[in-house]
Motif scaffolding. Structure first.
Motif, PDB file in Angstrom:
ATOM      1  N   THR A 270     -82.435  22.348 102.940  1.00  0.00           N
ATOM      2  CA  THR A 270     -81.196  21.719 102.501  1.00  0.00           C
ATOM      3  C   THR A 270     -80.197  21.682 103.653  1.00  0.00           C
ATOM      4  N   LYS A 271     -79.105  20.989 103.439  1.00  0.00           N
ATOM      5  CA  LYS A 271     -77.993  21.050 104.382  1.00  0.00           C
ATOM      6  C   LYS A 271     -77.316  22.415 104.250  1.00  0.00           C
TER       7      LYS A 271
ATOM      8  N   ARG B 261     -78.444  27.941 103.499  1.00  0.00           N
ATOM      9  CA  ARG B 261     -79.279  26.782 103.214  1.00  0.00           C
ATOM     10  C   ARG B 261     -80.563  27.241 102.534  1.00  0.00           C
TER      11      ARG B 261
ATOM     12  N   ALA C 266     -74.485  24.931 103.457  1.00  0.00           N
ATOM     13  CA  ALA C 266     -73.252  25.052 102.676  1.00  0.00           C
ATOM     14  C   ALA C 266     -72.415  26.154 103.326  1.00  0.00           C
TER      15      ALA C 266
ATOM     16  N   LYS D 260     -77.857  20.949  98.666  1.00  0.00           N
ATOM     17  CA  LYS D 260     -77.164  22.129  99.152  1.00  0.00           C
ATOM     18  C   LYS D 260     -77.333  23.258  98.152  1.00  0.00           C
TER      19      LYS D 260
END
Length: 281
Positions: A271-272, A261, A274, A204
């Motif tokens: 990324t996931k 992200r 945030a 993240k």
């Protein structure tokens, strides 16, 4: 991998390589091997190691050899876990000849990641990638030697690496010809690797967000391993940036969801998201 039982010429330097969490580290070494330092030019390359540092090395080949990429190799121990994402980056150059080099991260022949790098003569190439380890790995190896001898894929390792080559470059191995070492496998060249880094990739992106002026939100982003571009959402407004600070105008006032992200340079890894909430004035 053949040649390890023959004479080894190596330069070893203790260095710190960050693997896993940013605060954890393991001791590692660069180890150089030239298969034909005994004078047998068929088996492998001749040469010496130079410029070994925490960030890279120079393999000075007085001949790249005919016996395959492993005729000259530089390696170091690493520790990768299956399924975990890692960010790898470095610059690399072949000083005097066109060259394809093969890089693999593996435990024996079980590959976590493997790929080729095309090196036009005298040109510095930047390698930057994020990947998920397909298997655990305890070693990274740069295969730098001449590849003519093994190009037919007569052993398992060669068949795998040239399968990767043909898929990566859309080029058959028997079409290489003068594209590698200018067709001369006695070529003299240095392979120079600089600014080498291998770290756990960010899952993240860390960021802060605050209201700034009428219907505006300032988003401040923290650089993350393997991330080149940031994608930001403020409510339904979407923006992308390579900078670490951006101000975005929201569509309306009131509480807004801010999401961020990160995206790798090759766009293959994201990324996931945030998330934070900000009250827009």
């Amino acid at each position: 991998m053949r040649g390890f039982t023959k004479k080894i010429a190596s330069v070893v330097l203790a260095l710190t390589l960050v693997i896993g969490l940013a605060t954890s580290a393991s001791a590692a070494v660069w180890d150089g091997y030239f298969g034909a330092n005994d004078g047998s030019f068929w088996e492998g390359a001749t040469g010496t190691m130079a410029g070994v540092s925490a960030k890279g090395f120079t393999a000075r080949m007085t001949s790249v050899g005919w016996g395959g990429v492993w005729g000259c190799q530089v390696k170091q121990p690493i520790k990768l876990a299956k399924g975990k994402a890692y960010a790898q980056s470095y610059t690399i150059k072949s000083t005097k000849a066109n060259k394809y080099i093969y890089v693999k991260m593996s435990t024996n022949e079980n590959l976590a990641k493997a790929y080729w790098v095309k090196l036009p003569k005298g040109k510095t190439v930047k390698v930057s990638q994020v990947f998920k380890a397909e298997n655990p790995a305890n070693q990274i190896t740069f295969g730098l030697g001449g590849d003519a001898g093994d190009r037919d894929g007569s052993d398992v390792d060669a068949a795998v690496r040239y399968g990767i080559f043909e898929k990566q470059f859309k080029l058959k191995r028997n079409q290489l010809g003068s594209l590698d070492c200018d067709g001369d496998f006695s070529s003299v060249t240095d392979i120079v690797v600089s600014n080498y880094s291998l770290t756990t990739a960010a899952t993240k992106v860390k960021f802060s967000a605050k209201a700034k002026g009428k219907k505006k939100v300032k988003v401040t982003l923290k650089k993350a391993a393997g991330i080149k571009t940031f994608e930001i959402k403020v409510g339904k407004v979407k923006k992308k940036t390579t900078k670490t600070s951006i101000t975005i105008k929201a569509k309306k006032k009131g509480k807004q969801k801010v999401q961020v992200r990160g995206i790798s340079a090759d766009k293959a890894y994201k990324t996931k998201w945030a998330t934070k909430k900000v009250k827009v004035k």
